[in-house]
Design a protein around this motif. Structure first.
Motif, mmCIF file in Angstrom:
data_model
loop_
_atom_site.group_PDB
_atom_site.id
_atom_site.type_symbol
_atom_site.label_atom_id
_atom_site.label_comp_id
_atom_site.label_asym_id
_atom_site.label_seq_id
_atom_site.Cartn_x
_atom_site.Cartn_y
_atom_site.Cartn_z
ATOM 1 N N GLU A 13 -6.688 -22.230 34.495
ATOM 2 C CA GLU A 13 -5.787 -22.441 35.210
ATOM 3 C C GLU A 13 -5.525 -24.195 35.190
ATOM 4 O OE1 GLU A 13 -3.973 -21.776 39.960
ATOM 5 O OE2 GLU A 13 -5.950 -21.150 39.100
ATOM 6 N N ARG A 14 -4.389 -24.577 35.090
ATOM 7 C CA ARG A 14 -4.224 -26.145 35.070
ATOM 8 C C ARG A 14 -3.891 -26.226 36.614
ATOM 9 N NH1 ARG A 14 -2.161 -29.389 31.257
ATOM 10 N NH2 ARG A 14 -1.563 -27.663 29.915
ATOM 11 N N TYR A 15 -4.297 -27.404 36.963
ATOM 12 C CA TYR A 15 -4.186 -27.997 38.411
ATOM 13 C C TYR A 15 -4.071 -29.521 38.305
ATOM 14 C CZ TYR A 15 -9.361 -29.493 37.678
ATOM 15 O OH TYR A 15 -10.414 -29.776 37.397
ATOM 16 N N TYR A 16 -3.628 -29.795 39.469
ATOM 17 C CA TYR A 16 -3.337 -31.499 39.716
ATOM 18 C C TYR A 16 -4.686 -32.167 40.072
ATOM 19 C CZ TYR A 16 1.681 -30.564 39.364
ATOM 20 O OH TYR A 16 2.836 -29.912 39.113
ATOM 21 N N LYS A 17 -5.071 -33.398 39.282
ATOM 22 C CA LYS A 17 -6.130 -33.903 39.555
ATOM 23 C C LYS A 17 -6.328 -34.638 40.562
ATOM 24 C CE LYS A 17 -9.290 -36.826 36.818
ATOM 25 N NZ LYS A 17 -9.545 -37.540 35.613
ATOM 26 N N GLY A 20 -5.963 -31.722 43.313
ATOM 27 C CA GLY A 20 -6.498 -30.327 43.211
ATOM 28 C C GLY A 20 -5.555 -29.123 43.255
ATOM 29 N N THR A 21 -4.311 -29.138 43.406
ATOM 30 C CA THR A 21 -3.391 -27.951 43.610
ATOM 31 C C THR A 21 -3.142 -27.562 42.308
ATOM 32 O OG1 THR A 21 -1.620 -29.586 43.640
ATOM 33 C CG2 THR A 21 -2.703 -28.806 45.755
ATOM 34 N N SER A 22 -2.784 -26.338 42.194
ATOM 35 C CA SER A 22 -2.385 -25.438 40.986
ATOM 36 C C SER A 22 -1.058 -25.723 40.368
ATOM 37 C CB SER A 22 -2.481 -24.141 41.218
ATOM 38 O OG SER A 22 -2.086 -23.443 40.074
ATOM 39 N N THR A 23 -1.082 -26.080 39.178
ATOM 40 C CA THR A 23 0.226 -26.182 38.652
ATOM 41 C C THR A 23 1.126 -25.043 38.387
ATOM 42 O OG1 THR A 23 -0.391 -26.323 36.386
ATOM 43 C CG2 THR A 23 -0.405 -28.305 37.502
ATOM 44 N N GLY A 24 0.519 -23.755 38.374
ATOM 45 C CA GLY A 24 0.815 -22.477 37.949
ATOM 46 C C GLY A 24 0.818 -22.118 36.473
ATOM 47 N N ASP A 25 0.473 -23.060 35.742
ATOM 48 C CA ASP A 25 0.262 -22.797 34.248
ATOM 49 C C ASP A 25 -1.313 -22.063 34.230
ATOM 50 O OD1 ASP A 25 2.454 -23.885 33.712
ATOM 51 O OD2 ASP A 25 1.673 -25.958 33.504
ATOM 52 N N TYR A 36 -11.494 -24.992 26.292
ATOM 53 C CA TYR A 36 -12.463 -23.814 26.282
ATOM 54 C C TYR A 36 -13.651 -24.276 27.207
ATOM 55 C CZ TYR A 36 -15.973 -20.322 25.247
ATOM 56 O OH TYR A 36 -17.145 -19.386 25.334
ATOM 57 N N ILE A 37 -14.067 -23.392 28.190
ATOM 58 C CA ILE A 37 -15.280 -23.215 29.057
ATOM 59 C C ILE A 37 -16.117 -22.252 28.672
ATOM 60 C CG2 ILE A 37 -16.005 -23.540 31.493
ATOM 61 C CD1 ILE A 37 -13.219 -24.576 32.151
ATOM 62 N N ALA A 38 -17.422 -22.767 28.106
ATOM 63 C CA ALA A 38 -18.291 -21.703 27.745
ATOM 64 C C ALA A 38 -19.001 -20.992 28.988
ATOM 65 C CB ALA A 38 -19.439 -22.419 27.035
#
Length: 382
Positions: A13-17, A20-25, A36-38
């Motif tokens: 999930e993409r969020y604002y740095k 820390g809120t979500s962009t919805g993407d 990618y996060i292992a």
């Protein structure tokens, strides 16, 4: 699937740095994505399941694709420790290892094992009654790869081999043959049979000669091993060293119509003994075991009780079974001497004897004593 303790992520999930809120993407978390996060180890929220490993397991089998007459060697397949895993128990892990061994060990043994020669060896003996032949055989590598045996038999040396007994288990390695005729030589050999039903090369041959039913195997005209027989040139040869067609020194007795029939010979008698030396060939020579012999004069003669012997009794020469000889009878020697019988004993130990037949004359000298052969199976009675 068993829990390993690692936490993995399906979506990113993409969020604002800055806040820390979500962009919805949202997008899948795939290894080809730069973002990618292992999976991460998180034993607190994802406690791992317990894992059980097998202990070392083995199974040994015999190579079973050898040819008939060969034995396969034993081969061991190993499932090493920790080769199989279970989240249930060690027993379950071991059972996996055992199942794997069961499925693969025979192929493994057939590929890596070797074949060794396993031809049987056979021996024989004659029973005390002279009418049963006991056989025994063995193979050098136990009964590996063997499912049974085929026993062969032939009658007399010129006979034809034929199957005699089929044995359908590897554990039976003896046989007693009692469907026999008297005064007959039987030969035997044996082959092994493998799982495919193929027969090996036969074993060595063994043979025995049955006796006369009435004498417990003694027969007639049978001197023991070591008896010296005189040849035409005056030399002597042990009876076991004689061979067919060999000439022996013989004697033609005046007034005797020489025959190979004991009953006819028993009718003859004479107050005097006049003879001339001739030769006669051996036309039949066998060997067998005897369990009763008569010993005259501490070993001067030793033969079976039915052996027909020339003696002088009460001034008259005649033929009698050796079993009827008595101290006080006389024997006739090769130098025309009269030899008194001083001792007669019975031997009940097993002795090797050598029945022989001459033709056309039937007398010869055994240990320097004039004696007679006669047709086997005849049993003279006074």
């Amino acid at each position: 699937m068993a829990n390993t303790g690692y936490k993995s992520f399906t979506l990113l999930e993409r969020y604002y740095k800055d806040d820390g809120t979500s962009t919805g993407d949202i997008k899948p978390n795939v290894t080809t994505d730069p973002d990618y996060i292992a999976p991460i180890l998180d034993t607190i929220s994802c406690p791992p399941d317990t894992r059980y490993y097998n202990t070392e397991q083995t199974k040994t089998v015999t190579k079973n694709n050898c040819s008939a007459g060969e034995a396969g060697t034993e081969i061991t397949l190993t499932a090493y420790a920790n080769q199989f895993v279970s989240n249930i128990s060690v027993i379950d892990a071991n059972n996996q290892a055992i199942a794997w061994l069961e499925e693969n060990v025979q192929i493994y043994a057939n590929n890596l094992g070797t074949c060794v020669i396993n031809i049987p060896a056979i021996t024989s003996s004659l029973s005390s009654d002279g009418m049963t032949i006991d056989l025994s055989w063995s193979v050098p590598h136990n009964n590996i790869g063997i499912t049974g045996y085929q026993l062969y038999r032939k009658v007399d040396s010129g006979g034809t081999w034929s199957p005699h007994m089929s044995i359908n288990t590897a554990d039976i390695t003896t046989y007693s043959d009692n469907a026999l005729s008297p005064n007959t030589t039987y030969y035997y050999k044996v082959s092994t049979r493998n799982t495919a039903g193929d027969l090996s090369v036969p074993s060595n041959e063994t043979y025995q000669t049955t006796g006369d039913n009435s004498t417990g195997g003694s027969g007639g005209g049978c001197f023991v091993e070591g008896t010296l027989i005189t040849l035409p040139d005056g030399s002597k040869k042990a009876i076991e060293e004689l061979h067919l067609d060999q000439l022996l020194l013989s004697a033609e007795i005046e007034t005797l119509i020489d025959t190979n029939n004991a009953n006819e010979l028993y009718k003859w008698s004479s107050n005097s003994l006049s003879e001339k030396r001739i030769t006669s060939p051996i036309t039949k020579l066998t060997q067998k075991d005897a369990y009763k012999t008569i010993i005259v004069n501490d070993g001067l003669l030793e033969a079976t009780p039915t052996h027909l012997q020339l003696i002088q009794r009460n001034g008259s020469w005649r033929f009698i079974p050796l079993g009827d000889i008595q101290a006080g009878d006389n024997l006739y020697g090769i130098n025309n001497e009269i030899i008194p019988v001083t001792a007669v004993t019975i031997n009940l130990e097993k002795r090797r004897i050598f029945p022989l037949t001459l033709n056309p004359f039937h007398t010869y000298f055994a240990n320097g004593i004039l004696t007679h052969n006669y047709k086997e199976g005849e049993n003279p009675n006074p």
